[in-house]
Design a protein around this motif. Sequence first.
Motif, PDB file in Angstrom:
ATOM      1  N   TYR A 154       5.372   8.741 -41.008  1.00  0.00           N
ATOM      2  CA  TYR A 154       4.768   6.965 -40.579  1.00  0.00           C
ATOM      3  C   TYR A 154       5.484   6.821 -39.561  1.00  0.00           C
ATOM      4  N   PHE A 177       0.013   7.438 -38.808  1.00  0.00           N
ATOM      5  CA  PHE A 177       0.257   8.218 -39.130  1.00  0.00           C
ATOM      6  C   PHE A 177      -0.364   9.803 -38.900  1.00  0.00           C
ATOM      7  N   THR A 228       2.999  12.557 -45.973  1.00  0.00           N
ATOM      8  CA  THR A 228       2.670  12.438 -44.216  1.00  0.00           C
ATOM      9  C   THR A 228       3.849  11.505 -43.431  1.00  0.00           C
ATOM     10  N   PHE A 249      -1.502   0.975 -44.772  1.00  0.00           N
ATOM     11  CA  PHE A 249      -0.878   2.252 -45.533  1.00  0.00           C
ATOM     12  C   PHE A 249      -2.410   3.019 -46.683  1.00  0.00           C
TER      13      PHE A 249
END
Length: 942
Positions: free
Chosen positions: A604, A309, A602, A571
């Motif tokens: 990922y 992240f 964010t 997460f």
Amino acid sequence: MGIFCQVKSIGTPNVKNYKRTEYKGGTQNWSIDQDKKGNIYFANNSGLIQFDGSTWRKYSLPNNTAIRSLKIDESGRIFVGGNNEFGYFKAGEKGELKYYSLSKLISIKDGKDINLIWRIHIFKQEVIFQSFTKALFYKNNKIRVLNAPKKFQFSFVVRNRLYFQDKELGILEYKVQKLYPLKATKVLNDKEIWAMFPLANDKILLATLEKGLFIYDFNSVKEWNTHANDFIKKNTSLGGAIIKNKFIVLNSVLNGIIICDLDGKIIQHLNRQKGLQNNTILTSFVDNKNNLWLGLDNGITFINENSPFTYFDYSYNIGTVYASVLHQNNLYVATNQGLFYHSWNTSFADEPFNRVEGTIAQAWNIQVINNVLLCSSNSGALVIENNKVSKILDTKGYFGFKPITKHPEYAIGENYNGFSIFKITSNKAEFVNQVQGFDETTSTFEVELDNDYVWLKKNPYLYQMELSDDLKKFESIKKHTQISAVNKGIESLQLINNKIYFQTKNHFYRFSTDQNDFFEDRKMSSLFKNIPVINTVIQDSKGNLWYSFHQSIGVLEKKDNEKFVRKETAFSNLTGNLVNNYISINRIDSKNIFIGLTDGLTHYDATIPNTFITKPTAFIASFSFPSDTIITGNLKTIDKLFNLSYSDNHVKFTFSSPVFENQENVTYSYKLEPFEDTWRSWSPISIKEYTNLREGNYTMKLRTRNSFGVLSEIDQVKFTISPPWYRHFLAYLIYLLLIAVGIYVISNRIKLKIRKNKYYETIEQRRLYLEKESKIRQEQHELEKEIEKLKNDKLQIKILAKDKELVNNSLQVVKKNKTLNTIISKLKDIDTNILDDSTKSEFNKLHKSIIKEVNTDKSWKDLEKHIKNVHFDFLKRLKEKYPTISPRELDLSTYLLMNMSTKEIAEIMNISNGGVELARYRLRKKLGLNKKENLIGFLMGI
């Protein structure tokens, strides 16, 4: 620990700053290292700083000078160097770090001009302390001194080879206790080398203070013509670190750090604008999880590099993100401050997002329909072209658009008070009409369309609306309060595989037009069987199913075999930062997935393996009691049983876990056996106290859980509390001895007592006999007195009777006298002049005789005197008790005591009957009697 490491070029990693007010040290931090337990150490202006994840501790040198260098060896010794002082810290028996000076091992001559120790290396079983004038080699408690040929700059260990830079001789390699100059390195004499990094083909990268970066191949020195070099020449270098021989961290004086690959391409740039608290980086260190620590000119910074992240926050000009989309090589982001974009083909390292011209209000959504970019905002339905608003389709506020299945060129938009129809063809969009029949505000909603209906979920209802063929109105609207009789409620509405699903409590339903009812899709429900109760499900472009729960998200990743793999742990760091009711998932590809957050966006990368999720370690950092403190976190093992006195039964524990990523989400659970049977609930609090513990054996157990929900092994401390002196084993022996002696003494005393009792028993019997005899005599005397009293009472009764009789006689006399007085009065009225002399003489004799009888009768006075004599004691007691009573009231009391009637009293006292009653009333009042109390009975009781 995972060996994989990835530095991402999109977004910035999570940055955690520690100010000097937190670590209680000086501003500058010159060197960083880590021990086997994971604790981090900093060479600070005020001494050695230790951080275990929960607690900062500071240790000073004897001369309280700054520490400029540190290195930790395999045994845990922390070697440090300051100004004319060097040595090591080592944990003592109680875990406190004690300093052992090594500067005393060198001669006075060699120790004169050491000055600052700038570098410490552990090289071939020796510890090397390097200053500008000397290198001091420590081994087996002995120091060997190597003087600088001219003047050292810094030293480095690269590929297990030790190098020194000399100000005049260039780079020197240390071999077999000698220094050997390296070819072609004198060109660096005017350049301060702050770091050396290994490159491929046995090359070395040299980072200089002001002249930039150079490549040395052991034959020549060449400038490294890269973007990284341009940055360093502009901002000055203070060395750096290398991450897994894949990425190079370069510290700068003016502009934070850059991370580049081995080809010099800048992957990441972090400075004050990107979250650092200071732009001057004195040192950098890669920890055992491939995360980055920075020692700043003012403060300490942790950077979570080893994570899939990265983030776009306020430094990129974006706030709360509600949606994002990639269109025509631009990434568009809908935020609470408008619509922003960033070129997809240019670096994200330094360029912030730009606002789309014409969007300054809340943007709820950004979508691409039929190749047209549509923004749903508070300002209306907007068409975006060339990064600006090219057309306002409708000025009402809009939340989003949905294609209409039966009409491919049309879309329905949900606005602030209903729905509108838009015609959207390739590169063109226009407003058609407002749909009639539904005009409610839909601030919290979910809308999906199938072939027959528009479905709208607006808590607590589900609307089933049939759109007319001309798209102008809703021909029918049906409101549902539930979709299942078994599973109440309607949680979410979602389009999965082009089918509309209705979800409640992780059960998924579809609507059958033929049966006009909802039915459960058990295959879909089975996917979410073991998942926490979800709020929303979103299907991305690959078919992965993203779901939200408890302010967090997870994903069911779709594999090639059509099976799904659940991922949640990764997460958990986003928990609490997601936008409720507006979960935004934008999957471009496996490496680029964007998720909207309350404070930004964010990024990922799903291709990064989850090796960053490691098992945490729990430590009972300290164990304190009134008489001492054991810093257990510094001890190699804590198998020792600690013995505490009863006065130390107030104990305190502090906990630590050297988990530095998302540290605020690290929680602890503990229990003190046998005091507690169950584990305490998870809490971020890292301290626990117990008071007034009883004597016995105890085991304090601790475990920790990191932000990913992974549990540690159990750490424990065993201790025993001795009983108080009065409950000690020896005390109990003394108690038994005292009891035995007591029994013996008491037994003898009882025997003696029995003998004495037999002697005194005879005397006591004699005494009792005499007492009994005396009592009989006393009782006989009392009886005689009682008889005498009865006689007196009988006599008194007789006297009272005589008194009564005497009173009656006296009353007769009184009446006689009264009659005689009446006669005298009437005789006076007779005229004697009419009588003859003899008759007149006789009349006068009679008159005088009657008067003489009346005057000579003293019976009443005698009676009154007699009554007073008889009742003298009564009158005396009454007078003493009531001193204010009058003589007349005393007479009345006497007459009442004699039980005389009102009439009799009236005659005696020569007053009327009413006067007697008034006198009685006044007497009662003076005696303090209420109406219910009997006056005569009261007088008799006196």
